[in-house]
Motif scaffolding. Structure first.
Motif, short mmCIF file in Angstrom:
data_model
loop_
_atom_site.label_atom_id
_atom_site.label_comp_id
_atom_site.label_asym_id
_atom_site.label_seq_id
_atom_site.Cartn_x
_atom_site.Cartn_y
_atom_site.Cartn_z
N SER A 1 6.04 -15.50 -4.19
CA SER A 1 6.28 -16.09 -5.59
C SER A 1 5.52 -16.14 -6.72
O SER A 1 5.97 -16.42 -7.65
CB SER A 1 5.45 -17.78 -5.47
N THR A 2 3.87 -15.54 -6.38
CA THR A 2 3.14 -14.94 -7.02
C THR A 2 3.44 -13.76 -7.98
O THR A 2 3.72 -12.76 -9.60
CB THR A 2 1.23 -14.17 -7.10
N ARG A 3 4.31 -12.52 -6.76
CA ARG A 3 4.24 -11.57 -7.74
C ARG A 3 5.45 -11.66 -7.89
O ARG A 3 5.97 -10.89 -9.74
CB ARG A 3 4.92 -10.91 -6.33
N MET A 4 6.59 -13.23 -8.01
CA MET A 4 8.10 -12.65 -8.76
C MET A 4 7.65 -13.38 -9.93
O MET A 4 8.16 -12.86 -10.90
CB MET A 4 9.48 -13.71 -7.75
N ALA A 5 6.91 -14.53 -10.21
CA ALA A 5 6.55 -14.65 -11.49
C ALA A 5 6.12 -13.78 -12.13
O ALA A 5 6.19 -14.30 -13.66
CB ALA A 5 5.37 -15.80 -10.91
N GLY A 6 5.64 -13.13 -12.22
CA GLY A 6 4.63 -11.82 -13.13
C GLY A 6 5.74 -10.62 -13.23
O GLY A 6 5.93 -10.58 -14.54
N ASN A 7 6.52 -10.68 -11.74
CA ASN A 7 7.55 -9.38 -12.51
C ASN A 7 8.89 -10.26 -13.41
O ASN A 7 8.91 -9.66 -14.45
CB ASN A 7 8.73 -9.29 -11.41
N LEU A 8 8.82 -11.41 -13.41
CA LEU A 8 9.98 -12.35 -14.05
C LEU A 8 9.19 -12.12 -15.74
O LEU A 8 9.82 -13.25 -16.60
CB LEU A 8 10.52 -13.72 -13.53
N ILE B 1 -7.47 -11.65 5.32
CA ILE B 1 -6.09 -11.37 5.12
C ILE B 1 -5.45 -11.90 3.70
O ILE B 1 -5.46 -11.49 2.61
CB ILE B 1 -5.17 -12.33 5.60
N HIS B 2 -6.78 -13.59 3.34
CA HIS B 2 -7.23 -14.63 2.52
C HIS B 2 -7.55 -13.06 1.23
O HIS B 2 -6.69 -13.32 -0.18
CB HIS B 2 -8.09 -15.68 2.10
N ASP B 3 -8.13 -12.67 1.03
CA ASP B 3 -9.38 -12.13 -0.02
C ASP B 3 -8.07 -10.96 0.08
O ASP B 3 -8.72 -10.70 -1.28
CB ASP B 3 -11.22 -11.64 0.71
N VAL B 4 -7.87 -10.34 0.84
CA VAL B 4 -7.03 -8.34 0.82
C VAL B 4 -5.40 -8.87 0.01
O VAL B 4 -5.63 -8.76 -1.26
CB VAL B 4 -7.07 -7.68 2.41
N CYS B 5 -5.12 -10.25 -0.13
CA CYS B 5 -4.16 -10.47 -0.30
C CYS B 5 -4.53 -11.07 -2.01
O CYS B 5 -3.82 -10.01 -2.70
CB CYS B 5 -3.17 -11.86 0.22
N LEU B 6 -5.62 -11.61 -2.10
CA LEU B 6 -5.89 -12.09 -3.34
C LEU B 6 -6.61 -10.57 -4.47
O LEU B 6 -5.78 -10.73 -5.79
CB LEU B 6 -6.97 -13.20 -3.65
N SER B 7 -6.49 -9.83 -3.82
CA SER B 7 -7.52 -8.25 -4.64
C SER B 7 -5.88 -7.73 -4.81
O SER B 7 -6.25 -6.57 -6.28
CB SER B 7 -8.35 -7.87 -3.44
N ASP B 8 -5.41 -7.89 -4.10
CA ASP B 8 -4.33 -6.97 -4.12
C ASP B 8 -2.81 -7.68 -5.25
O ASP B 8 -2.68 -6.81 -6.61
CB ASP B 8 -2.82 -7.18 -2.81
N LEU B 9 -2.85 -9.51 -5.57
CA LEU B 9 -2.04 -9.71 -6.77
C LEU B 9 -3.06 -10.01 -7.96
O LEU B 9 -2.68 -9.65 -8.98
CB LEU B 9 -2.28 -11.09 -6.60
#
Length: 185
Positions: A127-134, A163-171
């Motif tokens: 959802s965060t990725r899509m929101a940014g892309n939108l 997993i949480h930390d890596v995901c947040l760093s990717d975003l």
């Protein structure tokens, strides 16, 4: 005085009772304060009469705990929506796919989103990725999200916090700004 501007919506993703079954989701959930932090955000939005959107998963799998007709598919009491708040059911990993979330935000001239939810690496990330892309200006509240341990394709176990930390760093700095609850309220 609120640090949040009037054109900012709070998006709460998948805060459902079914996520209390840790074993079903992989065990060892990180961030035991996530619900409390999400509740602080929700209280802040309500006190400032700002728009709130609750988006929950309605699985296509009949045995899933995340089915809207099951008690486990309901939003946890701490974050239960008010009648005045929008509730949407999604069937996919993104809050924007198969819902009227984007249209609703655009109609309200919402340009900024603050996102919290479960799980960090699945529906929250998508959802965060899509929101940014939108084109939305997104703040993802890292301490108001959580996830579970996962087993990789080779059988290796990955801990929830990693997993949480890596995901947040990717975003962060790509699709959103990762912040903490205290940064928002």
């Amino acid at each position: 005085m609120s640090k949040v501007e009037a054109n900012t919506a709070l998006i709460l993703i998948d805060w459902q009772e079914g996520f209390d079954d840790w074993d079903h989701w992989g065990g060892n959930r990180n961030n035991p304060e996530a619900e409390k932090n999400a509740s602080l955000l929700l209280s802040h939005w309500r006190q400032n009469n700002l728009p709130v959107f609750h988006v929950i998963h309605h699985s296509t799998l009949s045995k899933s705990p995340l089915r809207k007709e099951k008690p486990s598919g309901q939003i946890i009491q701490l974050l239960a929506p008010l009648e005045s708040e929008t509730l949407m059911h999604k069937r996919e990993n993104s809050a924007f796919v198969g819902t009227h979330l984007e249209v609703s935000l655009r109609r309200l001239n919402i340009q900024k989103l603050v996102i919290s939810g479960l799980t960090t690496n699945h529906c929250v990330s998508t959802s965060t990725r899509m929101a940014g892309n939108l084109g939305f200006d997104v703040q993802l509240v890292g301490d108001a999200c959580a996830t579970f341990d996962r087993i990789g394709p080779d059988g290796q176990e990955f801990k929830a916090q990693l997993i949480h930390d890596v995901c947040l760093s990717d975003l962060h700095n790509e699709f959103c700004q990762v912040v903490n609850t205290a940064d928002i309220i």
